[in-house]
Every structure is written in C-alpha cells, then in structure tokens.
Design a protein around this motif. Structure first.
Motif, PDB file in Angstrom:
ATOM      1  N   PHE A 331       0.831  -1.194   0.000  1.00  0.00           N
ATOM      2  CA  PHE A 331       0.000   0.000   0.000  1.00  0.00           C
ATOM      3  C   PHE A 331       0.875   1.258   0.000  1.00  0.00           C
ATOM      4  O   PHE A 331       0.619   2.225  -0.716  1.00  0.00           O
ATOM      5  CB  PHE A 331      -0.914  -0.018   1.231  1.00  0.00           C
ATOM      6  CG  PHE A 331      -1.824   1.165   1.333  1.00  0.00           C
ATOM      7  CD1 PHE A 331      -2.641   1.521   0.280  1.00  0.00           C
ATOM      8  CD2 PHE A 331      -1.870   1.922   2.492  1.00  0.00           C
ATOM      9  CE1 PHE A 331      -3.495   2.612   0.369  1.00  0.00           C
ATOM     10  CE2 PHE A 331      -2.714   3.013   2.591  1.00  0.00           C
ATOM     11  CZ  PHE A 331      -3.521   3.365   1.527  1.00  0.00           C
ATOM     12  N   ARG A 345      -0.208  -3.931  -5.552  1.00  0.00           N
ATOM     13  CA  ARG A 345      -0.379  -5.366  -5.475  1.00  0.00           C
ATOM     14  C   ARG A 345       0.741  -6.139  -6.192  1.00  0.00           C
ATOM     15  O   ARG A 345       1.096  -7.245  -5.808  1.00  0.00           O
ATOM     16  CB  ARG A 345      -1.714  -5.729  -6.108  1.00  0.00           C
ATOM     17  CG  ARG A 345      -2.348  -6.968  -5.573  1.00  0.00           C
ATOM     18  CD  ARG A 345      -3.662  -7.158  -6.260  1.00  0.00           C
ATOM     19  NE  ARG A 345      -4.726  -6.412  -5.620  1.00  0.00           N
ATOM     20  CZ  ARG A 345      -5.381  -6.841  -4.559  1.00  0.00           C
ATOM     21  NH1 ARG A 345      -5.068  -7.983  -4.040  1.00  0.00           N
ATOM     22  NH2 ARG A 345      -6.334  -6.128  -4.033  1.00  0.00           N
ATOM     23  N   ARG A 444      -5.236  -0.661 -12.796  1.00  0.00           N
ATOM     24  CA  ARG A 444      -6.385  -0.789 -11.894  1.00  0.00           C
ATOM     25  C   ARG A 444      -6.131  -0.076 -10.578  1.00  0.00           C
ATOM     26  O   ARG A 444      -5.008  -0.049 -10.098  1.00  0.00           O
ATOM     27  CB  ARG A 444      -6.629  -2.264 -11.599  1.00  0.00           C
ATOM     28  CG  ARG A 444      -7.265  -2.968 -12.751  1.00  0.00           C
ATOM     29  CD  ARG A 444      -8.635  -3.450 -12.364  1.00  0.00           C
ATOM     30  NE  ARG A 444      -9.188  -4.229 -13.462  1.00  0.00           N
ATOM     31  CZ  ARG A 444      -9.856  -5.349 -13.273  1.00  0.00           C
ATOM     32  NH1 ARG A 444     -10.018  -5.805 -12.067  1.00  0.00           N
ATOM     33  NH2 ARG A 444     -10.345  -5.992 -14.300  1.00  0.00           N
ATOM     34  N   ALA A 445      -7.185   0.440 -10.022  1.00  0.00           N
ATOM     35  CA  ALA A 445      -7.062   1.101  -8.733  1.00  0.00           C
ATOM     36  C   ALA A 445      -6.761   0.056  -7.656  1.00  0.00           C
ATOM     37  O   ALA A 445      -7.088  -1.119  -7.808  1.00  0.00           O
ATOM     38  CB  ALA A 445      -8.342   1.840  -8.402  1.00  0.00           C
ATOM     39  N   LEU A 446      -6.150   0.512  -6.594  1.00  0.00           N
ATOM     40  CA  LEU A 446      -5.798  -0.404  -5.516  1.00  0.00           C
ATOM     41  C   LEU A 446      -6.981  -0.596  -4.577  1.00  0.00           C
ATOM     42  O   LEU A 446      -7.543   0.368  -4.066  1.00  0.00           O
ATOM     43  CB  LEU A 446      -4.615   0.160  -4.733  1.00  0.00           C
ATOM     44  CG  LEU A 446      -4.123  -0.755  -3.616  1.00  0.00           C
ATOM     45  CD1 LEU A 446      -3.183  -1.807  -4.175  1.00  0.00           C
ATOM     46  CD2 LEU A 446      -3.429   0.036  -2.535  1.00  0.00           C
ATOM     47  N   ILE A 447      -7.378  -1.833  -4.388  1.00  0.00           N
ATOM     48  CA  ILE A 447      -8.383  -2.180  -3.378  1.00  0.00           C
ATOM     49  C   ILE A 447      -7.800  -3.355  -2.618  1.00  0.00           C
ATOM     50  O   ILE A 447      -7.625  -4.429  -3.191  1.00  0.00           O
ATOM     51  CB  ILE A 447      -9.720  -2.607  -4.017  1.00  0.00           C
ATOM     52  CG1 ILE A 447     -10.267  -1.492  -4.901  1.00  0.00           C
ATOM     53  CG2 ILE A 447     -10.711  -2.996  -2.939  1.00  0.00           C
ATOM     54  CD1 ILE A 447     -11.505  -1.895  -5.673  1.00  0.00           C
ATOM     55  N   MET A 448      -7.464  -3.153  -1.373  1.00  0.00           N
ATOM     56  CA  MET A 448      -6.747  -4.209  -0.684  1.00  0.00           C
ATOM     57  C   MET A 448      -7.084  -4.202   0.798  1.00  0.00           C
ATOM     58  O   MET A 448      -7.212  -3.153   1.400  1.00  0.00           O
ATOM     59  CB  MET A 448      -5.256  -3.979  -0.862  1.00  0.00           C
ATOM     60  CG  MET A 448      -4.437  -5.208  -0.692  1.00  0.00           C
ATOM     61  SD  MET A 448      -2.770  -4.928  -1.254  1.00  0.00           S
ATOM     62  CE  MET A 448      -2.246  -3.743  -0.090  1.00  0.00           C
ATOM     63  N   GLU A 449      -7.212  -5.392   1.344  1.00  0.00           N
ATOM     64  CA  GLU A 449      -7.434  -5.467   2.776  1.00  0.00           C
ATOM     65  C   GLU A 449      -6.093  -5.368   3.500  1.00  0.00           C
ATOM     66  O   GLU A 449      -5.113  -5.953   3.063  1.00  0.00           O
ATOM     67  CB  GLU A 449      -8.111  -6.792   3.133  1.00  0.00           C
ATOM     68  CG  GLU A 449      -8.578  -6.801   4.563  1.00  0.00           C
ATOM     69  CD  GLU A 449      -8.952  -8.175   5.049  1.00  0.00           C
ATOM     70  OE1 GLU A 449      -8.899  -9.130   4.267  1.00  0.00           O
ATOM     71  OE2 GLU A 449      -9.294  -8.286   6.235  1.00  0.00           O
ATOM     72  N   LEU A 450      -6.058  -4.604   4.582  1.00  0.00           N
ATOM     73  CA  LEU A 450      -4.862  -4.591   5.423  1.00  0.00           C
ATOM     74  C   LEU A 450      -5.152  -5.464   6.629  1.00  0.00           C
ATOM     75  O   LEU A 450      -5.933  -5.098   7.498  1.00  0.00           O
ATOM     76  CB  LEU A 450      -4.554  -3.159   5.888  1.00  0.00           C
ATOM     77  CG  LEU A 450      -4.287  -2.118   4.804  1.00  0.00           C
ATOM     78  CD1 LEU A 450      -3.942  -0.781   5.427  1.00  0.00           C
ATOM     79  CD2 LEU A 450      -3.172  -2.563   3.882  1.00  0.00           C
TER      80      LEU A 450
ATOM     81  N   ARG B  81      -9.882  -3.481   7.843  1.00  0.00           N
ATOM     82  CA  ARG B  81      -9.238  -2.300   7.279  1.00  0.00           C
ATOM     83  C   ARG B  81      -9.084  -2.472   5.781  1.00  0.00           C
ATOM     84  O   ARG B  81      -8.453  -3.424   5.322  1.00  0.00           O
ATOM     85  CB  ARG B  81      -7.868  -2.104   7.922  1.00  0.00           C
ATOM     86  CG  ARG B  81      -7.895  -1.792   9.394  1.00  0.00           C
ATOM     87  CD  ARG B  81      -8.452  -0.410   9.662  1.00  0.00           C
ATOM     88  NE  ARG B  81      -8.572  -0.144  11.094  1.00  0.00           N
ATOM     89  CZ  ARG B  81      -9.681  -0.411  11.798  1.00  0.00           C
ATOM     90  NH1 ARG B  81     -10.730  -0.944  11.206  1.00  0.00           N
ATOM     91  NH2 ARG B  81      -9.720  -0.151  13.086  1.00  0.00           N
ATOM     92  N   LEU B  82      -9.676  -1.522   5.054  1.00  0.00           N
ATOM     93  CA  LEU B  82      -9.642  -1.611   3.603  1.00  0.00           C
ATOM     94  C   LEU B  82      -8.803  -0.454   3.070  1.00  0.00           C
ATOM     95  O   LEU B  82      -9.091   0.707   3.374  1.00  0.00           O
ATOM     96  CB  LEU B  82     -11.074  -1.525   3.073  1.00  0.00           C
ATOM     97  CG  LEU B  82     -11.326  -2.114   1.705  1.00  0.00           C
ATOM     98  CD1 LEU B  82     -10.960  -3.584   1.688  1.00  0.00           C
ATOM     99  CD2 LEU B  82     -12.786  -1.939   1.339  1.00  0.00           C
ATOM    100  N   ALA B  83      -7.765  -0.767   2.290  1.00  0.00           N
ATOM    101  CA  ALA B  83      -6.938   0.280   1.707  1.00  0.00           C
ATOM    102  C   ALA B  83      -7.427   0.559   0.291  1.00  0.00           C
ATOM    103  O   ALA B  83      -7.608  -0.369  -0.501  1.00  0.00           O
ATOM    104  CB  ALA B  83      -5.473  -0.164   1.686  1.00  0.00           C
ATOM    105  N   LEU B  84      -7.656   1.819  -0.017  1.00  0.00           N
ATOM    106  CA  LEU B  84      -8.119   2.197  -1.346  1.00  0.00           C
ATOM    107  C   LEU B  84      -7.143   3.182  -1.966  1.00  0.00           C
ATOM    108  O   LEU B  84      -6.658   4.090  -1.300  1.00  0.00           O
ATOM    109  CB  LEU B  84      -9.501   2.857  -1.274  1.00  0.00           C
ATOM    110  CG  LEU B  84     -10.647   2.057  -0.680  1.00  0.00           C
ATOM    111  CD1 LEU B  84     -11.925   2.866  -0.733  1.00  0.00           C
ATOM    112  CD2 LEU B  84     -10.828   0.746  -1.422  1.00  0.00           C
ATOM    113  N   GLY B  85      -6.883   3.016  -3.260  1.00  0.00           N
ATOM    114  CA  GLY B  85      -6.067   3.985  -3.967  1.00  0.00           C
ATOM    115  C   GLY B  85      -6.827   5.290  -4.129  1.00  0.00           C
ATOM    116  O   GLY B  85      -8.055   5.332  -4.010  1.00  0.00           O
TER     117      GLY B  85
END
Lengths: 652, 99
Positions: A331, A345, A444-450, B81-85
């Motif tokens: 991230f 990612r 693509r935009a970043l969508i990620m669980e931390l 916790r969700l990280a978004l660009g």
C-alpha cells in the motif's frame, strides 16, 4: 453423501492405519489464519504439491484419525464465489469439483476470522449454500476473548445450521474438536438451505442478513475505533517514513543474512573439508577419489555452504508476509509504482522474487488484470533471488574488503544491497517499458485489505522455511550433483598424452571442458572474462548456483589437493602474463551479469505455465529470457569497458 | 523552498479540510478527515472495481470509518481495514456523520 464417500485417490494414498480416507479442503478469506490452522491440523506431515491438470501449487498435508487418513488441502484465500483473480478461480474449481483430475473434497472447512466476523461470514454463507458437508472453524477466538468480545456460538450454530467449532490456530486450542467434527461431517444430514439468499450476486441482502446474525451473536464490550494496528500504521504508512522504513528493514535483513549465516556457513564448509580429507585418507589416489573429492564434494559442497543464508532469507520474507507488514508495504509503495504502470499489489510478487522467482510468479495470481499480471511476471526474475546469493556471496567475499562504512554497516553488505537494488530498479524500469509498449492498459485502482498485525506463528514459519530448504537440498542432490559429476568428467578427460604426469593446469586445458571454454572465450572476452568463467557461465544456464559449484570443480581440478578455499583461489588466479584474472572490476561486471541474466530452468517452466502455456507461454518465456540476456551482456560490458575507460582496471 | 512538481506530487502534503466533519450533505470520501465516520451515498468506478468493493462489504448505504488519509485511504469497513487507492476514493461520495 455417505460416511466414506471417496475412493482413495491413488496419488494421495499412504500406507496408514486403515484404507479409508477423507479429503478435506480448507477455504476462507485471505488472512483468516488458514495456513496456521492447516499447520495445527497436519503438523509437519505436509508437502507442496501441484494439482494435476490445473497447475497451481498448494500445500497438502495429512493426519491419521481412528482408522482413516485425512488429507487436507490448503486452498488459496478467496473473498467470494464470484472469482475475480486466477488464484480465486483455482480455489473455486477445486472446491466445486470442476478441476480436471481432482476429486471434489468430501468435507469443506471454512476458516472464519472471528475478529472480522461480518466480512468472513459473507464467503462462509456462500459456501454453506453449496449444500456440501461443511464445518466452520471460528478462528482467533483467543483474540476475541482478549478484546472482551463474546460470541454466542450456539446461537451462531442455530443461525447458520452447521457445525461451528471455536479454535485458536496459533495456540492449538480446539484442534482436536475440529478434527472430530471433520470426521463426523460426511455422515450428518445435509443442512436445509436456511439462508435461501439464492442469487450469489445479491450482495446487499446477504450482508444485511449477516449484520442481523452478528448483532444477535456477538456481544462487544467496547468498539474502539482505533486499534493497536492503526497506531502502528500511523507510523508505517507515512508517505515518506513508510518507504524509508521499508528500505531500512531490507538493509537490516541483508545484514542479518551476512552476519548470522556466517558461523553456520563456516561450519558446513569445514564439514565438507573434513569429509574431503577423510575420503582422501581412505581411498587411494585415482579416478574414484578424484570424482568424490574434486567432483561431488567440491561441486555440491560449494553450494551447500549457502544453505544457511537461503534459510534466513526465506525466514525473513515469511516474517514480513505473516506479520501483515507486506500488505502495508504494498500500500505504501502504490503511489510510487503507479507512474510505472504497476499497482501496489504487484509489489508482493516482486518482493517474493527476492526469495525465489517461482513463488513470486505464482503470487501474481492475485493480480486481476491480465496486462498488469503479465508485466509483473516478465520482471519478477530480475529481482535477485536466493540462487544468485551464492554467486554474489562468493564474489563479494573474495573481492570486496570487509571494512565498515561509518562504523556500522560493512561494505560487503552494502555491495550486496547494491546488487539487490540494481535488480529492483531494473525490474521497475522494465515493467514501465512493458506497460508502455506490449502490455498497455489502464492501471487498476488499488483495493486491498490490510490484515491486522500479528505475531507470526513460529511453527508456520519453520514449516515453510523447511519446505524451501528441502527443495534447495533436493536440487543440490539432483541437478547440481549431476552437473558436478558431468563437469568433473569433462574437466578430467581426455587426459593429455605426456610421459610425465601433467600439471593440473595443463590437464584442465587439454580436457573437453578446457576446449569448450576456449571455444566460447571470444564471446566472453569483451567482458574481461577468461575461459574458466565462460565455462561456469555456460554450465549455470540450467541453474545459477551451478556457477559456484562449477568454479569449485574447475578450481579444485586445477589446484593441488587440499588447497585454500575457493574465494582465496580466485584472488590468487593469474593469467599467462601474470596479471590477476579477477580484478574487482571483473567481479562487479560478473555480478551485474548475474543480476540480469535469467538462468533458471524452473523459472522458465513456470513462466511458460503462468502466461498461458503452449506456444503463447513459450513466446513470453523466450521474450523474457532474451531481454534479460541482452540486459545482462550489455550491463556487464558497460561495467567492464566503462570501468577500464575510467582507469579502474588496475589489478586488485 | 519550491519543490519541483514531481517531487511535490510525491512528498507534498495533500490539503486537508478543516478539522471536524463538514456540515455539508455530501462530499467526496477523499475529503473526509481521519477519525470521522460517513455513510456511502454513491460509488462511481469501473464495474469490476465496484463488484470487488461490494464483495468486501462496501456499497451504498454502508457506514464506514475513515482511518487514514495520508496516502490513498484506509477505511474501517465492518471492522476490517480496507486500503483504497486515490482514484477509487475520488469516485466515492459520502454523507459525513457528526461524531
């Protein structure tokens, strides 16, 4: 489904307490603690295997219970039944019995993170609706208790209409009850589809239903908005400090690799030396003794020395991954790699590439978009993997003085870090080039669980390090062993027909290996290499670490028995005019060559597979091999010629 | 000292709104302050991203917490916790809630 539904699958049957067997699939959201639970269930009885037909590496383990062998598959983490990444697709194919050659599992165990119940139940309810024997393992119960939150498990069982077993995989609590539930699951009547949400796409209704269930089953004492993880993130996700801390962690890691591994490596080196001395004492001088000492021990032994460093590298990468830090790093760097056409990612596969390109390339399966994924695959092998480590370590130990810079960091680890950085920068640069030419698309935009930070389980870490060490040892015992013996033979025959016993140097020159080396010398001469280096390079196209074992074999063939260690021999090597063959410039150029060159049959194989297989995969792999070779030759040429032009060529 | 534009983009601070939730009816999620909560009104983004967000529990009508706004966004969505660009965050319109 009856009690014992599966006909024992030929590939998985072991001689065990009975003939019955049960196949269990572990599924769940990423970060739900699946791997830890898998370890707790199966202990060390596990291996990394491939599904036939679908090519995906997965962990497979087993345990005995009553009179049956229970085989457990650890499937990739999945957020929903509507697969979006190749990784998820494979997990679902196996789960639904759609994968060719893999029977559908008899029991599905859904690992649910109790701390993150709502989101985890989303996937769990989808699985329940498949109507297969299912057990829910409610993981991280210890953490819930510590936070003062209570889950009403009977109520949850009532709502979900399935077996729910509270467990704590890290502490090993509830594992025996889970095993019992798994064994019983096939004989239970199938649960009536209570939820009846039907359409799997109806996300909102499902979440609403779950929120309702959670409301009834979970008693929270406090709902603190800011967790400890958030406080740690306040520092680690800083836009400047975040990436700097990451670099610092890498630097520390390399320092640890050098200093912590040294005593162990020295131990192995002296063991090999003792073995050599023993063989020399027991066997009479002749071909057999030469084969064992100069071929096998010199070749395999010189690679084995790097086992501690490789184990430490995998341990460190595993630590970063399992603690939850890797997701933060991805991230934190997202905004920096975005201009290159990559997203954060892509970063996890690249960092895994430091350990080995093969798992790195497989980790690209979490990237949903094809062009991004292909670009990442193409550059992962530029990340310096553990197989380059022996080459760097040998050349650095021989030619970089062990002085300290600013009293803290040794120049040797700095050089090592420099090689890793060079590979990393090249990987990012090449990715940018690929994304602007062959593999153009929107990023693509970043969508990620931390995931929450957690202390990695030592068992899981050790199990994965052991897996990798075993793979390395197997290679040392097979590929490297075979090449060492072959090279020994090539270096010994044909023997020159002189009346007196030839000097080792003359014998090597007259041998088949010597002739091959002299034949290719014109190609490597511009880089400042002699034919011995050329031969080692050719041999190492199968696997990089063979370079070191080949050097070991060649130099033990050309030296008197019981000579100094390889690094010292390299320093002492002189050409026909008495100048040092290995100047620091040559050594640096050689390292640069190894930073860039793709010399690894396993990586080529996995690239072919992961880029679509067949001719298409072959094309991508050929492109990858070609551009990396061009970079390697160009880079080494630039270093050597540039260095000479700058007057740095003095013998060192 | 004036930073060159590319350095500014990398290291410069994003302008933050005044502290405390704004009294407006709707604003972009990216404009919310860390520590505030807001209800999602509308998500405008490519279909595959929207689908992924929904799977992860983020869709219209859901109330989320804003955890971190320094680079991209970190949200509290149903306890995870969700990280978004930044690109995604810009497409989400929310109604801020008073603390």
């Amino acid at each position: 489904m009856t009690a014992v539904a599966a006909i024992p699958h030929a590939a998985h049957v072991r001689a065990g307490p009975g003939t019955d067997s049960l196949r269990v699939a572990l599924v769940g959201n990423p970060n739900a603690g699946k791997s830890t639970l898998f370890n707790a269930l199966t202990g060390m009885r596990q291996r990394v295997a491939n599904f036939p037909g679908v090519t995906v590496e997965h962990a497979e383990g087993s345990y005995a219970r009553d009179s049956a062998w229970i085989t457990v598959l650890d499937l990739p983490g999945t957020y929903s039944l509507a697969a979006q990444s190749p990784d998820e697709a494979v997990a679902l194919d196996v789960l639904l019995g759609r994968a060719r050659g893999v029977p559908a599992p008899d029991v599905i165990v859904v690992v649910v993170d109790a701390v993150n119940l709502e989101r985890n139940l989303f996937f769990a309810t989808q699985i329940l609706e498949l109507g297969r024997p299912t057990v829910i393992a409610l993981n991280r119960m210890d953490r819930m208790v510590a936070e003062g939150t209570r889950i009403d498990v009977p109520e949850l069982i009532h709502e979900l209409r399935t077996v729910v077993i509270p467990v704590s995989a890290t502490r090993g609590e509830g594992i025996e009850r889970l095993r019992h539930a798994i064994s019983c699951a096939p004989s239970l009547p199938p649960a009536p589809a209570r939820i009846g949400l039907g359409d799997e796409m109806d996300v909102e209704r499902r979440y609403a239903w779950i929120a309702d269930v959670v409301e009834r089953c979970v008693v929270r004492r406090t709902r603190s908005a800011r967790t400890t993880s958030d406080r740690v993130d306040a520092v680690l996700l800083h836009r400047v400090w975040g990436p700097l801390i990451f670099l610092g962690i890498l630097l520390l890691a390399f320092q640890a690799m050098f200093s912590a591994a040294r005593p162990l490596a020295d131990g192995i080196e002296s063991l090999v030396a003792v073995a050599g001395a023993l063989v020399t004492r027991v066997l009479p001088a002749g071909d057999l003794r030469s084969l064992l000492v100069d071929g096998v021990l010199a070749g395999v032994g010189s690679v084995l020395v790097f086992l501690p460093q490789i184990a430490i590298l995998f341990l460190l990468i595993g630590l970063l991954e399992d603690s939850g830090y890797m997701a933060r790093a991805a991230f934190a760097v997202d905004r920096y790699v975005r201009p290159l056409g990559l997203q954060g990612r892509s970063f996890v596969p690249l960092v895994s590439g430091y350990a080995c390109a093969v798992p790195g390339i497989m980790a690209t399966r979490t990237i949903q978009q094809r062009e991004e994924r292909l670009a990442t695959i193409m550059v992962v092998p530029l990340m310096s993997c553990s197989a380059r480590l022996p080459v760097y370590a040998l050349l650095i130990a021989a030619f970089v003085p062990a002085v300290r810079v600013a009293g803290v960091v040794s120049l040797q680890s700095l050089t090592m870090l420099g090689m890793y950085l060079l590979g990393t920068v090249a990987a990012l640069g090449m990715a940018a080039i690929f994304r602007r030419t062959l593999l153009r698309s929107d990023t693509r935009a970043l969508i990620m669980e931390l995931p929450r930070y957690s202390l990695p389980s030592p068992r899981v870490l050790l199990a994965s390090v052991w897996q990798r060490v075993r793979i390395f040892l197997r290679r040392a015992g097979t590929v490297i062993f075979a090449i060492s013996v072959l090279l020994w033979a090539l270096a010994r025959y044909p023997q020159p027909s002189t009346p007196t016993p030839p000097t080792p140097e003359a014998q090597l020159g007259a041998s088949a290996l010597g002739r091959i080396g002299h034949a290719i010398e014109p190609a490597v001469r511009p880089l400042g290499y002699d034919w011995k280096i050329g031969v080692s390079m050719i041999a190492s196209f199968a696997a990089r670490e063979v370079f070191v074992s080949t050097m070991g074999t060649i130099y033990s063939a050309s030296a008197e028995e019981g000579g100094p260690a390889l690094a010292q021999r390299l320093r002492g090597e002189r050409d026909s005019r008495g100048r040092a063959v290995y100047t620091p410039l040559v050594a640096i150029g050689l390292m640069v060559f190894y930073v860039f060159a793709l010399m690894c049959t396993s990586t080529i194989a996995i690239t072919i597979r992961e880029t679509g297989g067949g001719w298409r995969g072959l094309g991508w792999a050929a492109l990858q091999f070609g551009y990396m070779l061009a970079l390697a030759y160009g880079g080494a040429l630039l270093v050597y010629r540039g260095g000479l032009a700058l007057g740095l060529g003095g013998g060192g | 000292m004036r930073l060159p534009p590319f350095l500014k983009r990398l290291f410069g601070r994003t302008p933050r709104p005044a502290a405390g939730p704004s009294p407006c009816d709707s604003c972009p999620l990216a404009a919310c302050a860390a520590g505030s909560r807001a209800t999602v009104l509308c998500i405008v983004c490519p279909a595959h991203d929207a689908h992924r967000l929904r799977t992860l529990g983020l869709f219209e009508g859901v109330t989320v917490g804003v955890v971190d706004t320094r680079s991209g966004l970190v949200l509290d969505v149903r306890g995870s916790r969700l990280a978004l660009g930044a690109a995604i965050a810009a497409g989400i319109t929310v109604q801020p809630l008073r603390a």
